[in-house]
Design a protein around this motif. Structure first.
Motif, short mmCIF file in Angstrom:
data_model
loop_
_atom_site.label_atom_id
_atom_site.label_comp_id
_atom_site.label_asym_id
_atom_site.label_seq_id
_atom_site.Cartn_x
_atom_site.Cartn_y
_atom_site.Cartn_z
N THR A 100 23.53 23.75 58.10
CA THR A 100 23.94 24.12 56.76
C THR A 100 25.31 24.78 56.86
O THR A 100 25.82 24.98 57.96
CB THR A 100 22.93 25.10 56.11
N GLU A 101 25.87 25.15 55.74
CA GLU A 101 27.18 25.81 55.75
C GLU A 101 27.14 27.19 56.40
O GLU A 101 28.17 27.71 56.80
CB GLU A 101 27.72 25.91 54.32
N SER A 102 25.95 27.76 56.54
CA SER A 102 25.87 29.12 57.09
C SER A 102 24.98 29.25 58.32
O SER A 102 24.71 30.36 58.76
CB SER A 102 25.38 30.08 56.00
N GLY A 103 24.52 28.14 58.87
CA GLY A 103 23.70 28.23 60.07
C GLY A 103 23.07 26.90 60.42
O GLY A 103 23.31 25.89 59.77
N GLU A 104 22.30 26.89 61.49
CA GLU A 104 21.64 25.67 61.93
C GLU A 104 20.30 25.99 62.57
O GLU A 104 20.05 27.12 62.97
CB GLU A 104 22.53 24.89 62.90
N VAL A 105 19.46 24.96 62.65
CA VAL A 105 18.15 25.08 63.28
C VAL A 105 17.87 23.78 64.03
O VAL A 105 18.24 22.70 63.58
CB VAL A 105 17.05 25.38 62.23
N THR A 106 17.24 23.90 65.19
CA THR A 106 16.85 22.71 65.95
C THR A 106 15.41 22.36 65.58
O THR A 106 14.52 23.21 65.66
CB THR A 106 16.97 22.96 67.47
N LEU A 107 15.21 21.13 65.14
CA LEU A 107 13.88 20.63 64.76
C LEU A 107 13.34 19.79 65.90
O LEU A 107 14.05 18.95 66.45
CB LEU A 107 13.98 19.79 63.50
N ARG A 108 12.08 20.02 66.25
CA ARG A 108 11.41 19.27 67.31
C ARG A 108 10.13 18.64 66.77
O ARG A 108 9.67 19.01 65.69
CB ARG A 108 11.10 20.20 68.47
N ALA A 109 9.57 17.71 67.53
CA ALA A 109 8.34 17.03 67.11
C ALA A 109 7.32 18.04 66.63
O ALA A 109 7.07 19.05 67.29
CB ALA A 109 7.79 16.21 68.27
N GLY A 110 6.78 17.79 65.43
CA GLY A 110 5.80 18.69 64.82
C GLY A 110 6.40 19.63 63.80
O GLY A 110 5.67 20.19 62.99
N ASP A 111 7.73 19.82 63.82
CA ASP A 111 8.38 20.68 62.83
C ASP A 111 8.49 19.96 61.49
O ASP A 111 8.61 18.74 61.43
CB ASP A 111 9.78 21.09 63.29
#
Length: 148
Positions: A100-111
């Motif tokens: 996003t414009e203000s951060g990030e998140v790593t998505l993994r299988a099951g998320d």
């Protein structure tokens, strides 16, 4: 990307039935559209496969809902955009970075992720493909609205 799309409905005799069971069709961009409805609420009396569009950003904003599988190739670069949709995403395999414009998140299988029309971007740093199932529904614009 392998897999099948299976759709149910009423058979000619009026009984519940499997109407379609076939391999997923893939676009060059990694999307496999499983099913789409032209409007909400969905009319379950329509034929199971009417209409069945190939993925496009125009289709996302046509007013209906759709279900697709997306494959994010290894080392996929950034593409910033916003859509006038709500996208419900379930990671099936691999990992992808949602920015996003203000951060990030790593998505993994099951998320699971619900993207509510914001400016965002996907990036795959993992060196391996990632796959997600996505349901898209129309939504009122947020912020400046869609960019694609």
């Amino acid at each position: 990307m392998s897999g099948r799309r299976i759709l149910t409905g009423l058979g000619e005799d009026g009984k519940s039935a499997i109407l379609i069971d076939e391999p997923l069709a893939h676009s060059a961009g990694g999307a496999a559209m499983v099913w789409a409805a032209p409007a909400l609420p969905i009319d379950n009396a329509l034929p199971a496969d009417a209409p069945f569009p190939v993925f496009s950003f125009d289709q996302m904003h046509a007013g209906g809902a759709s279900f697709m599988v997306m494959e994010y190739p290894a080392e996929m670069g950034e593409f910033w955009h916003a859509t006038d949709t709500v996208e419900c995403l379930a990671m099936l395999s691999g990992e992808i970075v949602f920015m996003t414009e203000s951060g990030e998140v790593t998505l993994r299988a099951g998320d699971m992720l619900v993207d509510r029309g914001i400016v965002h971007c996907w990036r795959n740093d993992s060196g391996a493909p990632a796959r997600a199932a996505i349901v898209m529904m129309p939504a009122h614009p947020v912020g400046k609205g869609r960019t694609v």
